[in-house]
Design an enzyme around this catalytic site. Structure first.
Site, short mmCIF file in Angstrom:
data_model
loop_
_atom_site.label_atom_id
_atom_site.label_comp_id
_atom_site.label_asym_id
_atom_site.label_seq_id
_atom_site.Cartn_x
_atom_site.Cartn_y
_atom_site.Cartn_z
N HIS A 194 0.83 -1.21 0.00
CA HIS A 194 0.00 0.00 0.00
C HIS A 194 0.86 1.26 0.00
O HIS A 194 0.57 2.23 -0.67
CB HIS A 194 -0.89 0.05 1.24
CG HIS A 194 -1.97 -0.96 1.24
ND1 HIS A 194 -2.84 -1.09 0.19
CD2 HIS A 194 -2.35 -1.88 2.14
CE1 HIS A 194 -3.69 -2.05 0.45
NE2 HIS A 194 -3.41 -2.55 1.63
N GLU A 436 1.78 -16.28 -23.71
CA GLU A 436 2.85 -16.32 -22.71
C GLU A 436 3.64 -17.62 -22.78
O GLU A 436 4.71 -17.75 -22.20
CB GLU A 436 2.26 -16.20 -21.30
CG GLU A 436 1.45 -14.96 -21.10
CD GLU A 436 0.89 -14.88 -19.70
OE1 GLU A 436 1.50 -14.19 -18.88
OE2 GLU A 436 -0.16 -15.49 -19.44
N ASP A 460 6.41 -13.66 -19.04
CA ASP A 460 6.39 -15.12 -19.02
C ASP A 460 6.88 -15.71 -20.33
O ASP A 460 7.56 -16.74 -20.33
CB ASP A 460 4.97 -15.63 -18.72
CG ASP A 460 4.69 -15.59 -17.23
OD1 ASP A 460 5.56 -16.06 -16.47
OD2 ASP A 460 3.63 -15.09 -16.83
N CYS A 507 1.80 -6.62 -23.17
CA CYS A 507 1.51 -6.11 -21.83
C CYS A 507 2.59 -6.50 -20.82
O CYS A 507 2.45 -6.26 -19.64
CB CYS A 507 0.13 -6.56 -21.35
SG CYS A 507 0.00 -8.33 -21.17
C1 PEP Z 1 3.51 -11.27 -18.50
O1 PEP Z 1 3.76 -12.44 -18.23
O2 PEP Z 1 4.20 -10.57 -19.28
C2 PEP Z 1 2.36 -10.58 -17.87
C3 PEP Z 1 1.99 -9.38 -18.23
O3 PEP Z 1 1.72 -11.24 -16.86
P1 PEP Z 1 2.27 -11.32 -15.34
O4 PEP Z 1 3.46 -10.40 -15.25
O5 PEP Z 1 1.12 -10.93 -14.48
O6 PEP Z 1 2.63 -12.76 -15.21
MG MG Z 2 2.27 -13.62 -17.15
#
Ligand code: PEP
Ligand code: MG
Length: 592
Positions: A194, A436, A460, A507
C-alpha cells in the site's frame, strides 16, 4: 560522520532529501499477564471499549483521507473496518481472555503472532504484505487499550519518514500530509505494498525493502532518498548533496515535461498512432493511470481481488470491483484478466498443493479449468460488469486451442444462465488470450480463429522461451528481451495478428522500456500496456521517432545474431537519427 549508502527497491521515482523522522513503534507485549477470574469481565469490557474507539478512529481517518486524497485512497479504511467487524476476530480475542484468564494486551499479542505466522508461511510477496492490514487493526486496538491515549505529536516539519514497516492506515495518514512527508524509506515492503501505491499516487519518492535502515539512522540524520535509483544515502557530504540537488532539479523538470506529454497523443513523427494502456492491480490505480495518459486498462490482474479478503471473494465482491474499474475508465476499454494463480502464487483461502515445478504447473487458466465453480463465479461477475460495454476478457497462459474451446463453452453456458436469470450483459463482449507460452505463440493464427485479440505477456513468454526463471537472480544474465530468438518470436506473433486483422498488444515489461517499445513499434505493434508510471516516458520516446525508421532499424537488427549486437545496433541507429529519444526517456530508467 560516515556516509552510508543503502540499496532497496525504488517504488516511487524522484529524489527527496531532508531530516529523518522515526515514528515510535508499538511493540506487542511478550508477557502473558494473568488476571483473577473475577476480573475477566472487566478485561472483556476494556477490550470492547478499545474496539469501539478503534472504530471511531478508523471512520475519522477514512473521512480525512477521503477529503485529502479522494475516494479511491480511503479503501484501506473500508477494509480495516471490515476486519475490525469480523466476528471471528472478536470471538478469538474473547476466547483467549476467558480461557487463559489474561489481560487483553496478551490476547492481541497472541492473535497478532498467529496471523504473522500464517501470512509469513505464504510464498507470494503480495500475500505476505496483506498481514499488515490485520496487524494494523490489532495495533490500533492495542494502542486504544491504554487509559490515556498517546497521540503522536508531530510538528508538521518537513521530514523523510523512516520506519520498519508502515501500517497501511499509517501510510495513508502520513503520506496524505504530503507537504510534511518529503520521502519514505522503509526496512520492509515491496512494489505492491500500500505504501508503494500511495507514494506513487502522491508523487512522494520512496525506497522500500531496505532491510535495516531503521538501525542505521537516528532521528534528525540527514538523508537522500533516490526513489528512481532505489538508494538511500545517509549523512552525505556537501558535494554529494549538491550532486543530488542538481539531479532532483533535473528530475523535476523532466517530470513536468512528462506531465505535459501525458496530455498529448502517442503519435510518432510520421503520424503513426500508438495506443498506450495501463496494467493495474488495484481498482484504486485507475485515476492515477488516467492522469498519466492511459487510454484504457490493458491488463487488470484480477488475482489481486483474492488477496484483499481472508475468505474467497463472492460474485458480488468481484462485480463491485469490475464495475468500479469499468465506470472509472469509461468509455475507455478495460481488459479483465481471469485469475492467474497457482504455481508459486498460492491462495491462502484454498489448499493449493505444493508442486515440484510450480512455474510449469497448475497455473492460471489451467487452475481455473480445474476449479470450475470458482471460475464460474468470476466469469459471471465479468459478464455482469460488461453491461457497461467497455469490459473485455483476457485468458492467461493458454497452451493449446482446446483450452480456449473449453473456456468458451463455459462462457456460453454462463451467458445462458444469466439470460435465464434475466441479468443484463454485453452480448458482444470480446474475448482474447495472453500469449505467454511459446507453443501458444506458434499457434497465434489458430488461436485468433477462436478469439478477438491476443496480448503478449513478455515476462512469461521470455521465461518459458529461454528457460530462464524470471525471478531467479542466478540466471538473470540470461533473461534477454533482445535475444534474437525472442524478437523473432514476438515479431511472428505480431505479424500473424496483423495478417488476420486482429488486435495485438504487448503487456509485459518490454512495453515499458523505451528501446524495446521502439523495436516493437518497428515490428508493427500499435498497442502497448504497462505500469502506468511508465506511460509518459514511452509516449515521449514514440513521439521522438518515425515508425518508418523503427521498421528499417529492426529489419536490419534481426540479421544480427546476439542480444548485445542487436541492442548496440538499435541504440546507435536511434542516436544517429532521433537522439531526442535518449535525451528525454533515459533518466527515468530504474537504476539511473
Ligand atoms: C507477463 O507475463 O508478461 C504478464 C503481463 O503477466 P504477469 O506479469 O502478471 O505474469
Ligand atoms: Mg504472465
Amino acid at each position: 560522520m560516515d556516509i552510508i549508502r543503502l540499496r532497496g527497491i525504488g517504488v516511487s521515482p524522484g529524489i527527496a532529501m531532508g531530516d529523518v523522522l522515526l515514528p515510535k513503534r508499538v511493540v506487542f507485549t511478550s508477557r502473558k499477564e494473568l488476571v483473577p477470574a473475577a476480573q475477566v469481565e472487566d478485561e472483556l469490557k476494556r477490550l470492547g471499549k478499545a474496539i469501539e474507539r478503534t472504530r471511531a478512529d478508523l471512520v475519522r481517518v477514512r473521512e480525512t483521507i477521503k477529503d485529502k486524497m479522494g475516494e479511491e485512497s480511503s479503501f484501506i479504511f473500508e477494509a480495516h473496518l471490515l476486519i475490525l467487524e469480523d466476528p471471528s476476530l472478536h470471538t478469538g480475542l474473547e476466547n483467549i481472555i476467558r480461557q487463559e484468564k489474561t489481560r487483553a494486551e496478551w490476547a492481541l499479542s497472541k492473535t497478532n503472532t498467529r496471523y504473522e505466522q500464517l501470512f509469513e508461511s505464504l510464498n507470494d510477496e503480495y500475500f505476505r504484505q496483506r498481514k499488515s492490514d490485520v496487524s494494523d487493526v490489532l495495533t490500533r486496538i492495542y494502542k486504544n487499550l491504554a487509559a490515556r491515549r498517546e497521540e503522536e505529536k508531530e510538528s508538521g516539519r518537513e521530514h523523510i519518514l523512516v520506519a520498519h514497516e508502515l501500517l497501511p492506515s499509517e501510510a495513508a495518514t502520513r503520506l496524505g500530509r504530503s507537504e510534511a512527508t518529503l520521502g519514505v524509506a522503509l526496512d520492509m515492503g515491496g512494489r505492491t505494498s500500500h505504501t508503494a501505491i500511495l507514494a506513487r499516487s502522491m508523487n512522494i519518492p520512496a525506497v522500500l525493502g531496505l532491510r535495516n535502515i531503521t538501525s542505521q539512522v537516528r532521528e534528525g540524520d540527514f538523508v537522500i532518498v533516490d526513489g528512481t535509483g532505489g538508494e538511500v544515502i545517509v549523512n552525505p557530504p556537501a558535494a554529494v548533496r549538491r550532486e543530488y540537488q542538481a539531479k532532483k532539479e533535473k528530475y523535476e523538470i523532466y517530470r513536468r515535461e512528462l506531465q505535459k506529454t501525458a496530455r498529448l497523443k502517442a503519435l510518432t513523427l510520421d503520424r503513426v498512432r500508438a495506443n498506450l494502456l495501463a496494467n493495474i492491480e488495484l481498482p484504486e490505480e485507475v485515476p492515477m493511470a488516467m492522469s498519466l495518459g492511459a487510454e484504457g486498462i490493458g491488463l487488470f490482474r484480477s488475482e489481486f481481488i483474492y488477496l484483499r479478503t481472508t475468505s474467497l471473494p463472492s460474485e458480488e465482491d468481484h462485480l463491485a470491483i469490475y464495475n468500479r474499474i469499468a465506470r472509472e475508465a469509461a468509455p475507455r476499454p478495460v481488459y479483465i484478466r481471469t485469475l492467474d494463480i497457482g504455481g508459486e502464487k498460492s491462495l491462502p483461502q484454498l489448499n493449493i498443493e505444493q508442486e515440484p515445478n510450480p512455474a510449469l504447473g497448475l497455473r492460471a487458466v489451467r487452475f481455473s479449468l480445474r476449479n470450475k465453480p470458482l471460475f464460474r463465479i468470476q466469469l459471471r461477475a465479468i459478464l455482469r460488469a460488461s453491461r457497461q460495454k467497455n469490459v473485455r476478457i483476457l485468458i492467461p497462459m493458454v497452451t493449446e486451442v482446446e483450452e480456449i474451446i473449453e473456456v468458451k463453452d463455459m462462457f456460453e453456458d454462463v451467458k445462458d444462465e444469466l439470460r435465464r436469470e434475466k441479468q443484463k450483459f454485453d452480448e458482444k463482449i470480446p474475448m482474447g488470450v495472453m500469449i505467454e507460452v511459446p507453443a501458444a505463440a506458434a499457434l497465434t493464427d489458430l488461436m485468433l480463429r477462436e478469439v478477438d485479440y491476443v496480448s503478449i505477456g513478455t515476462n512469461d513468454l521470455i521465461q518459458y522461451f529461454l528457460a530462464v526463471d524470471r525471478s531467479n537472480e542466478f540466471v538473470s544474465y540470461l533473461y534477454k528481451p533482445f535475444h534474437p530468438g525472442v524478437l523473432r518470436l514476438i515479431r511472428s506473433v505480431i505479424q500473424s495478428a496483423q495478417k488476420m486483422e486482429k488486435e495485438v498488444t504487448v503487456c509485459g515489461e518490454m512495453a515499458a522500456d523505451p528501446l524495446s517499445a521502439i523495436v516493437l513499434m518497428g515490428f508493427g505493434l500499435r498497442t502497448f500496456s504497462m505500469n502506468p508510471i511508465f506511460i509518459p516516458r514511452i509516449k515521449k520516446a514514440l513521439r521522438s521517432i518515425e515508425a518508418k525508421t523503427a521498421e528499417k532499424i529492426v529489419a536490419e537488427a534481426l540479421k544480427l545474431s546476439s542480444a548485445q549486437e542487436i541492442e548496440e545496433y538499435v541504440i546507435e541507429e536511434i542516436l544517429v537519427r532521433h537522439p531526442q529519444v535518449f535525451l528525454t526517456s533515459r533518466p527515468l530508467e530504474p537504476g539511473h
